[in-house]
Scaffold this active site. Structure first.
Site, PDB file in Angstrom:
ATOM      1  N   HIS A  19       0.869  -1.176   0.000  1.00  0.00           N
ATOM      2  CA  HIS A  19       0.000   0.000   0.000  1.00  0.00           C
ATOM      3  C   HIS A  19       0.909   1.230   0.000  1.00  0.00           C
ATOM      4  O   HIS A  19       1.692   1.419   0.932  1.00  0.00           O
ATOM      5  CB  HIS A  19      -0.927  -0.020   1.224  1.00  0.00           C
ATOM      6  CG  HIS A  19      -1.899  -1.163   1.168  1.00  0.00           C
ATOM      7  ND1 HIS A  19      -2.157  -1.977   2.243  1.00  0.00           N
ATOM      8  CD2 HIS A  19      -2.654  -1.627   0.146  1.00  0.00           C
ATOM      9  CE1 HIS A  19      -3.058  -2.895   1.881  1.00  0.00           C
ATOM     10  NE2 HIS A  19      -3.367  -2.705   0.615  1.00  0.00           N
ATOM     11  N   GLU A  22       1.466   3.658   3.126  1.00  0.00           N
ATOM     12  CA  GLU A  22       1.817   3.122   4.452  1.00  0.00           C
ATOM     13  C   GLU A  22       3.338   3.190   4.540  1.00  0.00           C
ATOM     14  O   GLU A  22       4.058   2.356   3.995  1.00  0.00           O
ATOM     15  CB  GLU A  22       1.257   1.709   4.598  1.00  0.00           C
ATOM     16  CG  GLU A  22      -0.272   1.744   4.524  1.00  0.00           C
ATOM     17  CD  GLU A  22      -0.921   0.364   4.599  1.00  0.00           C
ATOM     18  OE1 GLU A  22      -0.223  -0.634   4.840  1.00  0.00           O
ATOM     19  OE2 GLU A  22      -2.153   0.308   4.428  1.00  0.00           O
ATOM     20  N   HIS A 116       2.922  -3.399   6.899  1.00  0.00           N
ATOM     21  CA  HIS A 116       1.765  -2.506   6.728  1.00  0.00           C
ATOM     22  C   HIS A 116       1.635  -1.562   7.918  1.00  0.00           C
ATOM     23  O   HIS A 116       2.105  -1.855   9.011  1.00  0.00           O
ATOM     24  CB  HIS A 116       0.464  -3.315   6.632  1.00  0.00           C
ATOM     25  CG  HIS A 116       0.348  -4.104   5.369  1.00  0.00           C
ATOM     26  ND1 HIS A 116      -0.322  -3.637   4.269  1.00  0.00           N
ATOM     27  CD2 HIS A 116       0.837  -5.329   5.041  1.00  0.00           C
ATOM     28  CE1 HIS A 116      -0.253  -4.547   3.306  1.00  0.00           C
ATOM     29  NE2 HIS A 116       0.439  -5.589   3.744  1.00  0.00           N
ATOM     30  N   GLU A 178       1.427  -5.378  11.029  1.00  0.00           N
ATOM     31  CA  GLU A 178       0.611  -4.171  10.890  1.00  0.00           C
ATOM     32  C   GLU A 178       0.890  -3.321  12.129  1.00  0.00           C
ATOM     33  O   GLU A 178       0.636  -3.767  13.244  1.00  0.00           O
ATOM     34  CB  GLU A 178      -0.845  -4.604  10.846  1.00  0.00           C
ATOM     35  CG  GLU A 178      -1.867  -3.529  10.776  1.00  0.00           C
ATOM     36  CD  GLU A 178      -2.449  -3.369   9.375  1.00  0.00           C
ATOM     37  OE1 GLU A 178      -2.239  -2.292   8.811  1.00  0.00           O
ATOM     38  OE2 GLU A 178      -3.089  -4.306   8.882  1.00  0.00           O
TER      39      GLU A 178
END
Ligand SMILES: [Zn+2]
Length: 314
Positions: A19, A22, A116, A178
Site C-alpha cells: 500500500h 503506508e 503494513h 501491521e
C-alpha cells in the site's frame, strides 16, 4: 510436548509498500538494503529478498493505482491473461508471484514478512491466514517475548475455505506486520522503531531455527475475526452518517458489551453495540476501510497451542 521437524529455511522476503501510503515499510526496506550492502552476505543467516511491492502507488503516495494490490493474490487473478486494459496491480501481482512464488509451489519463498501500517491504535499486530502453521505461531510467540514496549497481538483471519488474497499468502508461511497508529502518508519514528524491532525479531528467530536448536512450543492467545461492522449510512447517498464514538476511538482490542457506545451521529445521537455476544473490536476507524464499508472488525479471543519445532539439519 509434541515436536515437529521441518526443512531449514532457504529464503525469506521482506516486502514494504504493498500500500503506497503506508510509510514505515517504504522507509524500512531501503534501510535493510543499505544494511545488506554494508555487511554483505554476512548480514543475515538466511538469504533475504527485499521488495517494494507497489512502486507506482508509492510514487503517488496512494494506497493503490487501479485496484488494491493486497487483494490480488488469488489463483484466478494470478493466472488471468494480461492485456493493455489489465489493472496495474494485477500485472504487478503476477510479477511478484514470479519473483516470490509461484504461490502454492515448492519454489515459493519460505517466509514473507509484509509490512503494513494502520491508522488504528493496534500496536504491533500480526495478521495471518495461517491457522495451523507452527512456524507462524512460533514467530508470533518470539515477537511477543522480544517486544515489550508495545502490545503484540496475533489476528487470524477467519475465512477458510476462501482463498487467501494477500501478498504474504504467496509464501509457505505468510506473516503481515501491521503497526499503528500512523496516519497515511506520514512516517512516525516511534512506529518505525516498532516495525524495525519486529523485523529484527523475525530474522533472529529464523537464525535460531536454522541453527538446528529445538524451539519450544507453547500456547498463544489469538484474535479470530468474526465479522465486520460498517458505519451507519444514508440510504440515498451511501455516505456515513456517524463517526466512531469517542469512547470507542483508539480502544482497539477492548471487549465490547451490549449497550456500549459505538457510533456518534452528526446530530449527536449515540448508537450502541447491539450484538448479543461480547467481542473485541479492531481496525477501529481505519482510514483505508471507509471505501470498503468497514468501521471496525469484531473478533473473538481464543487460546491455541502449537508444537515445538526443529530444523532438519541432516
Ligand atoms: Zn496495508
Amino acid at each position: 510436548m509434541e515436536m515437529i521437524r521441518l526443512p531449514a529455511l532457504r529464503r525469506v522476503a521482506i516486502c514494504g509498500g504493498a500500500h503506497g501510503n503506508e510509510m514505515t515499510g517504504i522507509y524500512l526496506v531501503p534501510e535493510l538494503e543499505r544494511q545488506q550492502k554494508e555487511k554483505g552476505d554476512a548480514a543475515w543467516s538466511v538469504p533475504l529478498t527485499t521488495v517494494l511491492s507497489n512502486p507506482h502507488a508509492i510514487k503517488a503516495c496512494s494506497r493503490y493505482i487501479d485496484k488494491d494490490l493486497n487483494r490480488c493474490f488469488t489463483s484466478p487473478i494470478l493466472s488471468s491473461p494480461i492485456s493493455e486494459d489489465t489493472p496495474y496491480e494485477v500485472q504487478r501481482a503476477q510479477e511478484l508471484n514470479s519473483l516470490l512464488g509461484p504461490k502454492g509451489s515448492e519454489d515459493a519463498v519460505d517466509i514473507i514478512i509484509d509490512l503494513h501500517n494502520t491508522t488504528a491504535n493496534m500496536g504491533l499486530s500480526i495478521i495471518s491466514y495461517e491457522w495451523s502453521n507452527s512456524v507462524c505461531f512460533q514467530i508470533f510467540k518470539h515477537l511477543q517475548d522480544k517486544i515489550t514496549n508495545v502490545p503484540v497481538r496475533l489476528v487470524l483471519i477467519n475465512v477458510p475455505p476462501v482463498e487467501a488474497f494477500s501478498l504474504e499468502s504467496v509464501a509457505k508461511c505468510g506473516v503481515s506486520l501491521e503497526v499503528g497508529p500512523q496516519p497515511q502518508g506520514v512516517v512516525r519514528a516511534d512506529i518505525f522503531n516498532i516495525m524495525k524491532q519486529g523485523v529484527d525479531a523475525v530474522l533472529d528467530w529464523t537464525e535460531t531455527f536454522n541453527s538446528g536448536k529445538i524451539i519450544e512450543g507453547g500456547e498463544v492467545e489469538v484474535y479470530l475475526i468474526q465479522k465486520s461492522m460498517d458505519y451507519p449510512r444514508d440510504p440515498k447517498t451511501g455516505k456515513p452518517t456517524a463517526a466512531i464514538h469517542p469512547q470507542l476511538q483508539d480502544q482497539d482490542f477492548c471487549l465490547l458489551q451490549r449497550g456500549d457506545p459505538v457510533f456518534l451521529t452528526s446530530s449527536g445521537e449515540t448508537l450502541s453495540y447491539e450484538e448479543e455476544e461480547p467481542l473485541h473490536p479492531l481496525s477501529i476507524n481505519e482510514a483505508a476501510y471507509y471505501e470498503k464499508g468497514i468501521a471496525f472488525h469484531l473478533a473473538s479471543k481464543k487460546t491455541l497451542s502449537f508444537p515445538s519445532i526443529q530444523a532438519k539439519t541432516d
